[in-house]
Design a protein around this motif. Structure first.
Motif, PDB file in Angstrom:
ATOM      1  N   PRO A 165     -41.109   9.764   2.379  1.00 57.97           N
ATOM      2  CA  PRO A 165     -40.374  10.089   3.525  1.00 57.97           C
ATOM      3  C   PRO A 165     -39.441  11.411   3.409  1.00 57.97           C
ATOM      4  O   PRO A 165     -39.175  11.646   2.087  1.00 57.97           O
ATOM      5  N   PRO A 166     -39.096  11.934   4.465  1.00 61.53           N
ATOM      6  CA  PRO A 166     -38.090  13.265   4.208  1.00 61.53           C
ATOM      7  C   PRO A 166     -36.718  13.034   3.231  1.00 61.53           C
ATOM      8  O   PRO A 166     -36.303  11.670   3.561  1.00 61.53           O
ATOM      9  N   MET A 167     -36.576  13.933   2.640  1.00 65.69           N
ATOM     10  CA  MET A 167     -35.063  13.512   1.834  1.00 65.69           C
ATOM     11  C   MET A 167     -34.215  14.658   2.816  1.00 65.69           C
ATOM     12  O   MET A 167     -34.337  15.902   2.632  1.00 65.69           O
ATOM     13  N   VAL A 168     -33.356  14.064   3.298  1.00 66.15           N
ATOM     14  CA  VAL A 168     -32.451  14.707   4.431  1.00 66.15           C
ATOM     15  C   VAL A 168     -31.072  14.720   3.414  1.00 66.15           C
ATOM     16  O   VAL A 168     -30.508  13.668   3.240  1.00 66.15           O
ATOM     17  N   LYS A 169     -30.654  15.930   3.656  1.00 68.84           N
ATOM     18  CA  LYS A 169     -29.172  16.134   2.977  1.00 68.84           C
ATOM     19  C   LYS A 169     -28.096  15.553   4.226  1.00 68.84           C
ATOM     20  O   LYS A 169     -28.042  15.532   5.401  1.00 68.84           O
ATOM     21  N   THR A 170     -27.297  14.826   3.421  1.00 73.93           N
ATOM     22  CA  THR A 170     -26.207  14.145   4.011  1.00 73.93           C
ATOM     23  C   THR A 170     -24.817  14.254   3.549  1.00 73.93           C
ATOM     24  O   THR A 170     -24.653  15.088   2.661  1.00 73.93           O
ATOM     25  N   ALA A 171     -24.001  13.727   4.361  1.00 72.31           N
ATOM     26  CA  ALA A 171     -22.534  13.962   3.986  1.00 72.31           C
ATOM     27  C   ALA A 171     -22.291  13.562   2.550  1.00 72.31           C
ATOM     28  O   ALA A 171     -21.610  13.953   1.735  1.00 72.31           O
ATOM     29  N   ALA A 172     -22.892  12.347   2.071  1.00 73.24           N
ATOM     30  CA  ALA A 172     -22.743  11.810   0.907  1.00 73.24           C
ATOM     31  C   ALA A 172     -23.352  12.655  -0.214  1.00 73.24           C
ATOM     32  O   ALA A 172     -22.802  12.758  -1.562  1.00 73.24           O
ATOM     33  N   SER A 173     -24.521  13.236   0.123  1.00 74.73           N
ATOM     34  CA  SER A 173     -25.128  14.061  -0.922  1.00 74.73           C
ATOM     35  C   SER A 173     -24.361  15.311  -1.067  1.00 74.73           C
ATOM     36  O   SER A 173     -24.292  15.784  -2.170  1.00 74.73           O
ATOM     37  N   THR A 174     -23.875  16.038   0.081  1.00 76.37           N
ATOM     38  CA  THR A 174     -22.795  16.875  -0.331  1.00 76.37           C
ATOM     39  C   THR A 174     -21.933  16.876  -1.090  1.00 76.37           C
ATOM     40  O   THR A 174     -21.321  17.530  -1.748  1.00 76.37           O
ATOM     41  N   THR A 175     -21.171  15.429  -0.912  1.00 76.35           N
ATOM     42  CA  THR A 175     -19.949  15.115  -1.818  1.00 76.35           C
ATOM     43  C   THR A 175     -20.397  15.116  -3.277  1.00 76.35           C
ATOM     44  O   THR A 175     -19.724  15.577  -4.092  1.00 76.35           O
ATOM     45  N   LEU A 176     -21.692  14.588  -3.553  1.00 71.17           N
ATOM     46  CA  LEU A 176     -22.223  14.549  -4.782  1.00 71.17           C
ATOM     47  C   LEU A 176     -22.498  15.939  -5.313  1.00 71.17           C
ATOM     48  O   LEU A 176     -22.240  16.156  -6.566  1.00 71.17           O
ATOM     49  N   LEU A 177     -23.139  16.836  -4.405  1.00 74.39           N
ATOM     50  CA  LEU A 177     -23.230  17.921  -5.004  1.00 74.39           C
ATOM     51  C   LEU A 177     -21.891  18.944  -5.481  1.00 74.39           C
ATOM     52  O   LEU A 177     -21.909  19.601  -6.218  1.00 74.39           O
ATOM     53  N   GLU A 178     -20.865  18.572  -4.593  1.00 69.61           N
ATOM     54  CA  GLU A 178     -19.571  19.210  -4.916  1.00 69.61           C
ATOM     55  C   GLU A 178     -19.174  18.785  -6.143  1.00 69.61           C
ATOM     56  O   GLU A 178     -18.484  19.569  -7.051  1.00 69.61           O
ATOM     57  N   LYS A 179     -19.235  17.333  -6.582  1.00 72.02           N
ATOM     58  CA  LYS A 179     -18.805  17.154  -8.141  1.00 72.02           C
ATOM     59  C   LYS A 179     -19.637  17.858  -8.943  1.00 72.02           C
ATOM     60  O   LYS A 179     -19.267  18.023 -10.284  1.00 72.02           O
ATOM     61  N   ALA A 180     -21.062  17.644  -8.952  1.00 72.77           N
ATOM     62  CA  ALA A 180     -22.061  18.097  -9.722  1.00 72.77           C
ATOM     63  C   ALA A 180     -21.721  20.043  -9.920  1.00 72.77           C
ATOM     64  O   ALA A 180     -21.719  20.342 -11.130  1.00 72.77           O
ATOM     65  N   GLN A 181     -21.341  20.529  -8.990  1.00 71.99           N
ATOM     66  CA  GLN A 181     -21.011  21.852  -9.080  1.00 71.99           C
ATOM     67  C   GLN A 181     -19.657  22.287  -9.821  1.00 71.99           C
ATOM     68  O   GLN A 181     -19.479  23.151 -10.692  1.00 71.99           O
ATOM     69  N   GLY A 182     -18.653  21.238  -9.712  1.00 74.63           N
ATOM     70  CA  GLY A 182     -17.558  21.351 -10.858  1.00 74.63           C
ATOM     71  C   GLY A 182     -17.867  21.334 -11.985  1.00 74.63           C
ATOM     72  O   GLY A 182     -17.526  21.853 -13.008  1.00 74.63           O
TER      73      GLY A 182
END
Length: 376
Positions: free
Chosen positions: A290-307
């Motif tokens: 199934p498609p992997m769709v970018k979500t608000a939750a994955s965006t928040t996780l990305l921001e943590k990882a970027q830190g």
């Protein structure tokens, strides 16, 4: 921070793993890779267990730092032990270092990423050493669709707060992945009527002629504006040049950006109709990932990882949606915030020029150590 391996140690470990050839089609090779990986996981203080998946595929490997009875939602790490390179590839393509590049089949995709993530567990193997319990699942068949391992992936994802995937960073950019297209496959069979091509041509119904119509119809589903692609990849049919062909078959790959597009493509394919008379179509179509769709939750996780990446000394940027699928598609579709493409920097996946960038290894292992220890 606990002592992490340096560049020399990381290169030595990755080289040793690349020496173990483990194509999906060679269960014995994948099993040997699983045993190799299990040994290293245990050296990091993890409990490692083989999970048999059948006679025709290697085992999955599960490693964890969970204490007995700890049922909290944890941090799921996904990796795969199989590669696309057949046994014997090393005979003509030896592992080597040229400048900043470590060449070797299966290194970039994705033995280096797995090795980095496990190396980052230094000092974190004991229960309670990480903010979340770690569940590390390594599968044997990702390169062919994870058909045998998907139930295990979904089992562990059901108790995951986040999922991190060790697939390689995007080539030349080091970007991670938060969106992937869904992948599917159509197997189409055409049955016509055979006849002598010279004596009774009019009595025949050419399966190849019909397939030509169907191929054009399938390729016409491609819509670049919507991010939909259909590619007929293989085709075969006929018996002899002097016989009107009774049978023809093809296999088509399709990619879709979201479930609405998936439903559209599946409907179009299932509604295919014969153009010529006295023709039968056999349609077998599935959405494998199934498609992997970018979500608000994955965006928040990305921001943590970027830190964490900044602390490790580099910028972790987000790649545009990619057409390639991975096991991240499964976890994302289950609603688990997922980051993919967190493995090694390099290029050349699935080629004989596959390489990783040696100079980035220490930053990557430091980044993973911070993720595993502090992500909550």
């Amino acid at each position: 921070m606990s002592t992490l391996p340096d560049t020399e140690q990381l290169v030595a470990g990755i080289r040793a793993w690349m020496q173990c050839e483990s194509p999906t089609s060679a269960p014995a090779g994948v099993t040997a890779m699983a045993e190799f990986t299990a040994d290293y996981a245990r050296q990091q203080g993890l409990t490692a267990t083989m999970i048999p998946l059948g006679d025709h595929v290697g085992p999955a490997l599960y490693a964890t730092n969970r204490a007995a009875g700890d049922t909290r939602a944890g941090l799921l790490i996904l990796a795969h032990m199989d590669t696309v390179h057949p046994i014997g590839t090393l005979d003509d393509n030896p592992i080597r270092i040229e400048g900043d590049r470590l060449y070797g089949p299966g290194g970039y995709d994705m033995k280096a990423g797995t090795y980095i993530a496990l190396s980052a567990m230094a000092g974190l193997g004991e229960p309670g050493a990480t903010a979340l319990p770690i569940d590390f699942l390594m599968v044997p068949d990702e390169e062919t669709g994870s058909h045998a391992s998907r139930p295990q992936i979904e089992k562990f994802a059901a108790n995951a707060k986040y999922c991190l995937v060790c697939e390689p960073a995007r080539a030349e950019t080091g970007m991670c992945v938060t969106a992937r297209k869904g992948t599917g496959m159509l197997r189409l069979g055409v049955k016509g009527m055979p006849a002598h091509a010279g004596v009774a041509h009019q009595k025949g119904r050419s399966a190849i002629k019909e397939m030509a119509h169907q191929v054009l119809a399938l390729e016409a589903i491609t819509d670049y504006d919507r991010g939909i692609t259909v590619s007929v990849g293989t085709i075969a049919g006929g018996t002899a040049t002097n016989t009107v062909p009774e049978r023809c078959r093809c296999v088509a790959d399709f990619r879709v950006p979201d479930m609405a597009a998936a439903d559209y493509v599946l409907r179009r394919m299932r509604e295919l109709c014969a153009v010529g008379p006295d023709i039968e179509l056999d349609i077998d179509v599935e959405l494998n990932r199934p498609p992997m769709v970018k979500t608000a939750a994955s965006t928040t996780l990305l921001e943590k990882a970027q830190g964490f990446a900044r602390v490790a000394g580099f910028e972790l940027n987000d790649a545009p949606m990619t057409g390639g699928g991975s096991d991240a598609n499964f976890t994302s579709a289950m609603g688990v915030p997922t980051l993919d493409g967190l493995g090694a920097d390099g290029d050349g996946a699935h080629t004989l020029n596959e390489y990783i960038l040696v100079s980035t290894l220490e930053q990557r292992v430091k980044f993973w150590h911070l993720l595993l220890k502090e992500l909550a």
